[in-house]
Each structure stands twice: as structure tokens, then as C-alpha cells.
Design a protein around this motif. Structure first.
Motif, mmCIF file in Angstrom:
data_model
loop_
_atom_site.group_PDB
_atom_site.id
_atom_site.type_symbol
_atom_site.label_atom_id
_atom_site.label_comp_id
_atom_site.label_asym_id
_atom_site.label_seq_id
_atom_site.Cartn_x
_atom_site.Cartn_y
_atom_site.Cartn_z
ATOM 1 N N GLU A 171 2.420 2.016 -3.341
ATOM 2 C CA GLU A 171 1.475 2.624 -4.273
ATOM 3 C C GLU A 171 1.247 4.102 -3.922
ATOM 4 O OE1 GLU A 171 0.369 1.462 -6.969
ATOM 5 O OE2 GLU A 171 -1.197 2.915 -7.464
ATOM 6 N N ILE A 172 1.173 4.392 -2.641
ATOM 7 C CA ILE A 172 0.879 5.764 -2.207
ATOM 8 C C ILE A 172 2.056 6.701 -2.492
ATOM 9 C CG2 ILE A 172 0.536 7.161 -0.093
ATOM 10 C CD1 ILE A 172 -1.226 4.787 0.924
ATOM 11 N N ALA A 206 -0.366 13.073 -5.405
ATOM 12 C CA ALA A 206 0.940 13.066 -6.061
ATOM 13 C C ALA A 206 1.871 12.161 -5.247
ATOM 14 C CB ALA A 206 1.510 14.482 -6.125
ATOM 15 N N ARG A 207 2.974 11.734 -5.888
ATOM 16 C CA ARG A 207 3.837 10.744 -5.241
ATOM 17 C C ARG A 207 5.295 11.206 -5.243
ATOM 18 N NH1 ARG A 207 2.555 5.082 -7.971
ATOM 19 N NH2 ARG A 207 3.729 6.025 -9.681
ATOM 20 N N ASP A 261 7.576 10.073 -7.976
ATOM 21 C CA ASP A 261 7.483 10.740 -9.280
ATOM 22 C C ASP A 261 8.250 12.058 -9.291
ATOM 23 O OD1 ASP A 261 5.817 8.679 -9.999
ATOM 24 O OD2 ASP A 261 3.969 9.805 -9.608
ATOM 25 N N GLY A 318 -2.623 10.771 -2.047
ATOM 26 C CA GLY A 318 -3.714 10.516 -2.995
ATOM 27 C C GLY A 318 -3.742 11.468 -4.177
ATOM 28 N N ASN A 362 -8.969 4.170 -2.044
ATOM 29 C CA ASN A 362 -8.457 5.058 -3.086
ATOM 30 C C ASN A 362 -9.074 6.452 -3.006
ATOM 31 O OD1 ASN A 362 -6.554 4.800 -5.096
ATOM 32 N ND2 ASN A 362 -8.076 4.608 -6.717
ATOM 33 N N LEU A 408 0.829 -1.204 0.000
ATOM 34 C CA LEU A 408 0.000 0.000 0.000
ATOM 35 C C LEU A 408 0.868 1.262 0.000
ATOM 36 C CD1 LEU A 408 -2.727 -1.121 2.584
ATOM 37 C CD2 LEU A 408 -3.087 -0.722 0.136
#
Lengths: 480, 443
Positions: free
Chosen positions: A122-123, A251-252, A255, A249, A341, A119
Motif C-alpha cells: 500500500e505504501i 506518493a508511491r 505510480d 504517505g 495513515n 502494508l
């Protein structure tokens, strides 16, 4: 109020130990203490009343609005506490997996750790997590140790970590403890200055530690460029997740170009802060850095069962005795499962909306440090008018106590004079925010009309402005 | 949405009032860095989450009768402990930065520091560190700051988990380790004394040690002090209900794992790092400290004190990077010790020793089962040699409902047949008898 020791009555008892159903042993007297430890002697009712009285002299998120900046004092769901108390989790001995086939005795717990890893990947956009760091600062240290192990492995001679002037004190402290020297990078227009980063770039740079959005609540528009610059000298970029609530939820960090990330489960993921702890600070890394994560690592076998891997030659080793603050990880896991999500996206949206709402409503009454879109928190400074009347940030804070609110963070970040840092979080309703805004405006009025009275606040708390200088000078830190 | 108070109408109204749209809120991040493809599962209702977590909890074997210790203990926890620490004024509070709203936690922390001093017979204690292992690492770094020296002597009878942890932390630092090996379960004085020199920062020992054996380190404290080195002792706080204290032995810094003081085992945490020291070293001690003072009206009050040591003031020069600690766990320990009280802790501690001694006698009466050490005193853990591989026997006993102990081969070579067995006050004569029968039947 009295200390618990002052309530003690010789011979009074609460809990009886035992059953005493075996013969007593007499250990050689030189190995024994001479007299029993002077613990209080009280009945169970005495103890319960003492701590209930203490609780009345304390303020939590459940009491009222707690807009402590950079601390993300959101609501802590009761269901998470409830689940953490299930005997199947609370009574589980951490050494069980080290017994032969013992991993099979803890499949439920290992699955929680494994899925939490997925999790959080992914976040945040990272490739692998460790749940072991026991707090945010412990995560930072773990991240710095991973950075050091990576550079040692690559044969890179690196000495310095770049940290912006607005950073939490834990950043430079963590980098220093891991053996690095710290170069402080000035801010420009509220965010880390790209040109200053360029000036400090050299082959000595091991990496960067950055909180984004930063402690001014501002998102750095150059964040990707800064990460690229660090990579250009073979450095690693570390994301301090203290303010992840602003972007969760949406932006990460992965990235943005970050290589190592920590998240504060006791901030973004709603686990209670316990009056100072426990927290949890899982650390995530890119694919290239996964081999350096601390041991053990939870893995899933092809038959769907979970196991712990210890044989990881490049690992930085053990940083915690077991698998982290398991109960805290469990509570955060419950929170993520419930939000899902859509819920997580709403968290950041409402946290940012609430912060901007407070900012806009207060900026004509207090000087806003940077008047532009903020993220999860906004930072004010004392206006000239108030300063002229001798009013300081601390006076505003104490006056808020009399109006039923916990004060915001004051005097941090240090880059803002007389700073007041307000983080409302997504939990709070418009009615609560309006009440707080009214109180702040009322106080601003009083700063003009009756500044002397503000200086005597709070009047409603059990104590008023304890003397901190005297506490340090006449040190009394234990009742012996 | 769960845990978000504002309705969508309210959100829309607030946006309108400040002249923004929903998209504006994240415009500063920029299209390129916004991510819209999160693949997280859909949210679940409370009932669904509780059901599925109950199912996971059942996949954990907590029904085994526990004779497993190794530094982490299955003690009895009175119901009042949880009732008190579940008060949300405590557990939903942040660090006590505003003393007027935090007198509850600040006074409790002061009282906690006091009971830790009384228990260890030391002069000062901090508000908590993460766990027993990180506390030992912090103590080692504190000794380094005090002495300016780099050499550490650590005994092989210190919890092996802690020994590997402090090695991880010091990999990039100039700390030099020398490890002594114990003889017959006790610290070998000759090995310590021959290593002690004027480069030694500290000697690190544990009592009771990892094998459960108990010792008096007074002679080692004196020898260390002769060379200008410090003695650090890692302790098991429940044992201090009866055992000679590190303070009485002359220790300079005391650490320990506080889990035994009312905290559930909880698969490894949160636990509680204890730290106490001599008063003269207080300014070199890491972690928060609560101190007594008076307020503007002369009333007794508590504040965080000596903050100039800490990271939020000293930054890169702080004594430690610790910020969040284990405050609620420290409160738990204080409540636990207050409920047991002076006599209750002594009684609990004595019962641990009594029951371990009884189990030792029952188990060593089994043909083929031998004590590993001869004639040494132990607290509530002891080492037995079995006629075959211990890990194998432990596996068979799991099938019979016992977590019978820990196989020492996991950390010590040449101890393939040795098992570390722990008996707390919770175990009954009946359970000990059942373990003896089960062990005899599987050998």
C-alpha cells in the motif's frame, strides 16, 4: 583507552557455564584445538565497565542531532525494541515451520510478515514483497537478480543497467555482482538527464536503477518519462528506496512507473542502525514479477491461517536462510501500526519542511548546490571565501562535533565539490534545528576570522582526526 | 503525532519564515504523481500496540524444549549481554563515518575482529557480513578473485540452506559447481581429490558438518594448496571452544554463522556472518574493517580502513556491494565472548559435547533407535534412525512439548527415518531423560 585484552587477568571469570550434570566425553585429541582460545579473562563488572566506557566514546541519535545525509537518522521508538524482546518472538526457532504442521507453531510471526507485505504494498504501490533482503544493498542485489531472472525467462538478451552519476555506490556494485555492466548517466540541473537516458537506450538495456528523490535531495520531474523510456526497450525500472522518507504517505514509486522497489526499514521505518547494521531491505515488485520473488513466500489460507510457500518454479531461489531479519521487520511493523495513515503522511511533510528550513536558513552562509525546493535533505558546498582560507568540508564537520552535533555526510554526493549533505528528518524540533543552524553560522564566521583554529577541531572528542593513511599503510586490524 | 516533535504552530511558523505553504513542499512531484488515497489503518497508541503484539507473540510456540539445531542454536545468553548492547550510544548510531564520534563502535569492531581471529586461529577478520550463508557466498567470490578460477567443489555435508543460497547468487555468473557426497558422515577424500584440479578455485567444507560430525581437514587443505586452490571452511563458533580450528587445519578463508555467540534465534535474524582469512588476502576480502592508528596528538585511535575495496569508493569494481552489515550483532558476539572468557567458552563448548554424548547414549538405548553413522565423533548434533518416519515422530513429540529435532528427509533423499538432534549446554540431564521417555512412548 585500553583494549579489552589489556585488561585481562589470568584466572578471572565472569559467567559460569552449565549446569554440568552429565558425564564428560573425551573427544579424540587430534580433533581438538591445542590450547584454549585467548579470550579475555575478566569479571562481569570489568566487562560491563569496559563497554560502558566504549559507549561514552560513541554518539547515537539518542545523544543529539544526527543529520547524516542519505541515512535518515530519525528517532528509534523504544516500544519497538521492547516488543522485539518478547520471548514469543525472540526465542522462536526459524526451522520450526519446516517441521510437519510446524507453521502452526509460528502463526504470530508469519502474520507479522504477511501483514507487513500488505502494508508495504500500500505504501509503495507494488503488488508483492519479500521480507528476506537483509539490508538495503542486499535488496538491490535481490532486485537485480529478479531483473535477470525475468529477462532470462522472456528470452531477452540484456547486458546493461543505467545508473545516474549521483547514485549510491551500492547501485553499480549490486548491478555488477548480478552480472550486468553499468552505464553511468550524467545529471543535468541536479537530476538524471532525460536526453542522456535517450542516448543510452538500446535493446541491450536491462533496466535502470534510480533513487528518487536523489542524493541531492531533488525530485526528478521527469521520473515517469524516464520509466516509460526504459519500458520502451523492454527494460525494468528499479527504485532505490533509500530516500523514501521524503515521499512516504505522499506518493508511491509504483505510480511513477517502477517495477521493482526496495525500502530500507532502518531508514524510513525507524529501526535502529546499530552502529552499522543490522538493517533490512524488503523488495517489492509488480504483479508480473511476483513469480520471481525469492522463496519462501508467506501466504494466507482460506481458513485464515498462514503458511510458507516453497514451490515457486520461477523464483530466484534462496537469498537468505529464512525470512529476513525478522526482528527488524517486526520493529518496522510496530512503527507503521503506531503511525497509521495520517502519521506516515506527517513523516514526509515534516521531513521535507525541516530540510527546507535548514536550507533556507543556511544558504546565505554556505553555497547551496541547487537553490530550489528540496525534499528530505539539502546539499551545500564550501563557499569560495572559505576555500580561499583553506577550509574544507571536513573542517566544518569536525567543528560541529565541538558544538555537540553529529556532522552531516561530507564528500557525497561526489557530483558536488566539497559536499555537505544535511538530512534533519521529521523527528527533530525547531529548537534543535535552530541550535544547529546557529552552530553552522558560527562556524562559517570562524572560517573567516580564525580558520587556523577550525583546522584543529575537534577539541572535545576523545580523539582528533585519526590518521587514515597510516591505518591503511601500517595495517593493524587485530590484536593477536 | 507520534515521534514528530514540532507542534502544528511551530510547523506553521517555520513555513512562514521560509515563505512556503504546506502544498508548496510537494509541488515538485506534481498533481499527477501525488497520491491521496492511502488505505492504511489508523494509528494505534503504544498500549494498544503492545497488547496486540503480545497476543501475536503468544501465538508462537516458544515453550517447546529445544533439541532443534541445524546451524541455529538455543544457547544460554547472559543477562549482561543485552544490558550492554541496549546502550543507545551503540544501537542508535550509524556506520562510524566520523571516527571522533565513533571510537566506541570502532574499537569494539577491532576487538571483535581480534576475538574472531583468536577463535578461528586466522590472521584477519572483517567487521561482519549478513549471515553464515551470505558469508559463504562472499568467501566463494573472494576465492574467485584470488585464484581467477571458476570451479567450486562443495561437499554435501555443508548446510543445505547455504548450498542453495550460493547457487541462487551464482545463477548468472560463470561459476561451476561440483558436489561431493560424504561417506559415513565424513568428507570422502577420494571424491574431493579426484575433482581437485588446476581449474579449482576452492573446496568448501563445514566443521562440524550439517550432521554434527567432526573432522580434521588438514589433508584436504594440503591437497588443495598443491593445486593452487583454496580451502574455505564454514564453522560453528561455539564449537571452537574445544575443536581443532580451521586456521590450524590450513584453511584460507573461514566463515560461519555467529548467531550462537549471544544472539537470540528471533525467527531467522538478525544474525551474524563471520569471515576470517589469511593476511595476504586481506585486500580481496569484502566488508568493513576497523584498523588501529594514531590521531593528530599521537593518541591510539580506530578508523574504518582499506575502504578502497568498498562500494562507496570502487562502485561497480568493489569487492562486494555490502554497505550496512551486522555491527550490533558483532558487538553482541564480542560482549558474549568477553563474558564467557577463555575458560567459559571452553567449558560451554565441552558441555555441549558432553550433553550431546549423554543424549546419544540415552536415545540409542531405546529399542529400534539406531545411530545413522557408525563410530564417528560428533560435537553437539547427531543423526539417529528411527523405526518409522522421522517427520511423523517429530510431530508427535511436539504435542508432548519437545522440538525434538530436524527431519533430514527435508534435504536428503533416502533419509526418511533419520532425525538430526541437537543438544546445547542449556539442556539438562532431566530434559534429556524426558525426551528419551517421550520418544520411547511414541515409537
Amino acid at each position: 583507552m585500553k583494549l579489552i585484552f589489556e585488561k585481562s587477568v589470568p584466572g578471572r571469570r565472569a559467567v559460569q557455564a552449565g549446569p554440568g550434570d552429565v558425564p564428560a566425553v573425551n573427544i579424540q585429541s587430534t580433533l581438538l584445538r591445542e590450547s584454549a582460545a585467548e579470550l579475555p579473562e575478566l569479571s562481569e563488572l570489568d566487562v560491563v565497565r569496559h563497554f560502558t566506557e566504549l559507549s561514552h566514546r560513541n554518539f547515537g541519535v539518542d545523544s543529539n542531532f544526527y543529520p547524516l545525509g542519505s541515512c535518515t537518522m530519525k528517532y528509534n521508538p523504544k516500544v519497538a525494541e521492547h516488543i522485539a524482546s518478547y520471548p514469543g518472538f525472540a526465542r522462536l526457532h526459524p526451522l520450526l515451520p519446516q517441521l510437519r504442521m510446524g507453521g502452526m507453531l509460528t502463526q504470530g510471526a508469519l502474520r507479522v510478515l504477511y501483514e507487513m507485505d500488505l502494508l508495504l504494498r500500500e505504501i509503495t504501490g507494488m503488488a508483492g514483497f519479500t521480507m528476506q533482503p537483509l539490508a538495503g544493498a542486499h535488496g538491490e542485489l535481490t532486485g537485480m537478480m529478479i531483473m535477470a531472472a525475468y529477462h532470462a525467462d522472456k528470452g531477452n538478451k540484456k547486458t546493461t543497467v543505467l545508473i545516474p552519476d549521483s547514485a549510491h555506490g551500492t547501485n553499480p556494485a549490486s548491478a555488477a555482482i548480478a552480472g550486468y555492466s553499468v552505464a553511468t548517466i550524467p545529471s543535468k540541473d541536479g537530476v538524471m538527464d532525460v536526453d542522456a537516458v535517450k542516448e543510452h537506450l538500446s535493446d541491450d538495456v536491462a533496466g535502470l536503477m534510480l533513487t528518487c528523490p536523489n542524493t541531492l535531495g531533488l525530485f526528478n520531474p521527469h521520473v515517469k518519462e524516464i520509466c516509460d523510456l526504459i519500458h520502451s526497450v523492454n527494460g525494468l525500472a528499479y527504485y532505490d528506496g533509500a530516500n523514501l522518507n521524503a515521499i512516504v504517505g505522499k506518493a508511491r514509486p509504483g505510480d511513477f512507473g517502477f517495477d521493482i522497489v526496495h525500502v530500507n526499514l532502518h531508514k524510513t521505518f525507524a529501526t535502529p542502525h546499530g552502529g552499522g547494521g543490522p538493517g533490512a531491505g524488503p523488495v517489492g515488485v509488480t504483479e508480473e514479477l511476483v513469480p520471481y520473488l525469492p522463496v519462501s513466500v508467506v501466504a494466507k489460507r482460506s481458513d485464515g491461517t498462514y503458511t510458507l510457500e516453497y514451490d515457486r518454479p520461477k523464483s530466484i531461489g534462496y537469498i537468505a536462510p529464512f525470512y529476513g531479519n525478522f526482528s527488524v521487520v517486526l520493529k518496522a511493523y510496530v512503527y507503521i501500526l503506531m503511525l497509521g495513515n495520517e502519521g506516515l503522511r506527517r513523516v514526509a511533510e515534516n521531513a521535507v519542511l525541516n530540510a527546507n528550513y535548514v536550507k533556507e536558513k543556511l544558504k546565505s552562509h554556505y553555497r547551496i548546490a541547487f537553490d530550489r525546493l528540496c525534499k528530505h535533505e539539502c546539499v551545500f558546498s564550501i563557499s569560495d571565501q572559505m576555500a580561499h582560507n583553506g577550509i574544507r568540508a571536513i573542517d566544518i564537520a569536525k567543528a560541529l562535533i565541538d558544538r555537540g552535533f553529529h556532522p552531516p555526510t561530507v564528500y557525497f554526493p561526489t557530483v558536488v565539490h566539497e559536499a555537505m549533505m544535511i538530512e534533519p528528518t521529521e523527528s527533530e524540533s525547531k529548537e534543535t534545528l535552530d541550535g544547529f543552524i546557529d552552530a553552522m553560522i558560527d562556524i562559517a564566521g570562524q572560517a573567516g576570522s580564525d580558520p587556523a583554529r577550525l583546522k584543529t577541531a575537534p577539541a572535545t572528542a576523545p580523539v582528533c582526526r585519526p590518521n587514515e593513511t597510516a591505518a591503511a599503510r601500517n595495517l593493524n586490524i587485530a590484536c593477536l | 503525532m507520534p515521534f514528530i516533535s514540532n507542534t502544528s504552530e511551530q510547523q506553521a511558523r517555520m513555513l512562514a519564515e521560509i515563505g512556503l505553504t504546506k502544498n508548496d513542499l510537494f509541488a515538485d512531484i506534481g498533481e499527477e504523481l501525488l497520491y491521496e488515497d492511502f488505505k492504511l489503518p489508523a494509528g494505534l497508541s503504544e498500549q494498544r500496540v503492545r497488547d496486540s503484539m503480545a497476543e501475536l507473540a503468544e501465538k508462537n510456540s516458544t515453550h517447546l524444549t529445544c533439541f532443534l539445531g541445524g546451524g541455529f542454536y538455543d544457547h544460554f545468553i547472559p543477562a549482561a549481554v543485552n544490558a550492554i548492547v541496549s546502550r543507545s550510544e551503540f544501537y542508535t548510531a550509524y556506520t562510524p563515518y566520523q571516527p571522533e564520534l565513533s571510537q566506541g563502535i570502532l574499537q569494539a569492531t577491532y576487538e571483535y575482529q581480534s576475538v574472531i581471529c583468536r577463535l578461528t586461529e586466522m590472521e584477519v577478520a572483517n567487521a561482519s557480513l549478513y549471515d553464515g550463508g551470505t558469508a559463504l557466498y562472499e568467501a566463494m567470490m573472494m576465492a574467485h578473485r584470488i585464484t581467477g578460477r571458476n570451479k567450486i567443489i562443495i561437499d554435501g555435508s555443508v548446510n543445505p540452506i547455504y548450498r542453495v543460497m550460493i547457487r541462487s547468487y551464482t545463477r548468472n555468473l560463470k561459476i561451476e559447481f561440483e558436489e561431493s557426497q560424504c561417506t559415513d558422515g565424513l568428507v570422502d577424500r577420494g571424491q574431493i581429490f579426484e575433482r581437485l584440479d588446476d581449474k579449482t578455485s576452492a573446496v568448501i567444507l563445514q566443521n562440524p558438518n550439517f550432521f554434527g560430525c567432526i573432522d580434521d581437514f588438514s589433508d584436504i587443505a594440503a591437497a588443495a594448496h598443491d593445486k593452487g586452490a583454496l580451502l574455505i571452511v564454514s564453522c560453528y563458533p561455539v564449537s571452537l571452544g574445544i575443536l581443532k580450528t580451521p586456521g590450524a587445519m590450513g584453511a584460507d578463508i573461514v566463515t560461519g554463522e555467529g548467531q550462537s555467540l549471544g544472539l537470540p534465534l528471533a525467527f531467522g535474524g538478525p544474525y551474524l556472518g563471520l569471515m576470517a582469512a589469511r593476511k595476504k588476502h586481506v585486500r580481496k576480502m569484502p566488508g568493513r574493517i576497523s584498523g588501529e592508528t594514531t590521531d593528530a596528538f599521537g593518541r591510539r585511535a580506530y578508523v574504518l580502513t582499506l575502504q578502497a575495496r568498498e562500494q562507496h569508493i570502487r562502485r561497480a569494481k568493489a569487492t562486494s556491494n555490502i554497505c550496512s552489515n551486522e555491527a550490533l550483532c558483532a558487538l553482541t558476539a564480542l560482549v558474549y565472548l568477553s563474558l564467557l572468557g577463555k575458560e567459559g567458552l571452553r567449558e560451554t563448548s565441552q558441555l555441549c559435547a558432553d550433553k550431546a554424548n549423554y543424549a546419544y547414549k540415552r536415545l540409542t538405548a531405546i529399542p529400534g533407535v539406531q545411530p545413522h553413522f557408525r563410530g564417528e565423533w560428533f560435537f553437539n548434533e547427531f543423526v539417529l534412525d528411527l523405526p518409522c518416519e522421522a517427520a511423523d515422530v517429530i510431530g508427535k513429540l511436539i504435542e508432548r512439548g519437545f522440538a525434538a529435532g530436524f527431519p533430514l528427509s527435508r534435504y536428503y533423499s533416502g533419509m526418511e527415518n533419520s532425525i538430526l538432534i541437537c543438544v546445547t549446554e542449556k539442556r539438562t540431564r532431566h530434559e534429556i531423560g524426558m525426551l528419551a521417555e517421550a520418544l520411547e512412548s511414541v515409537l
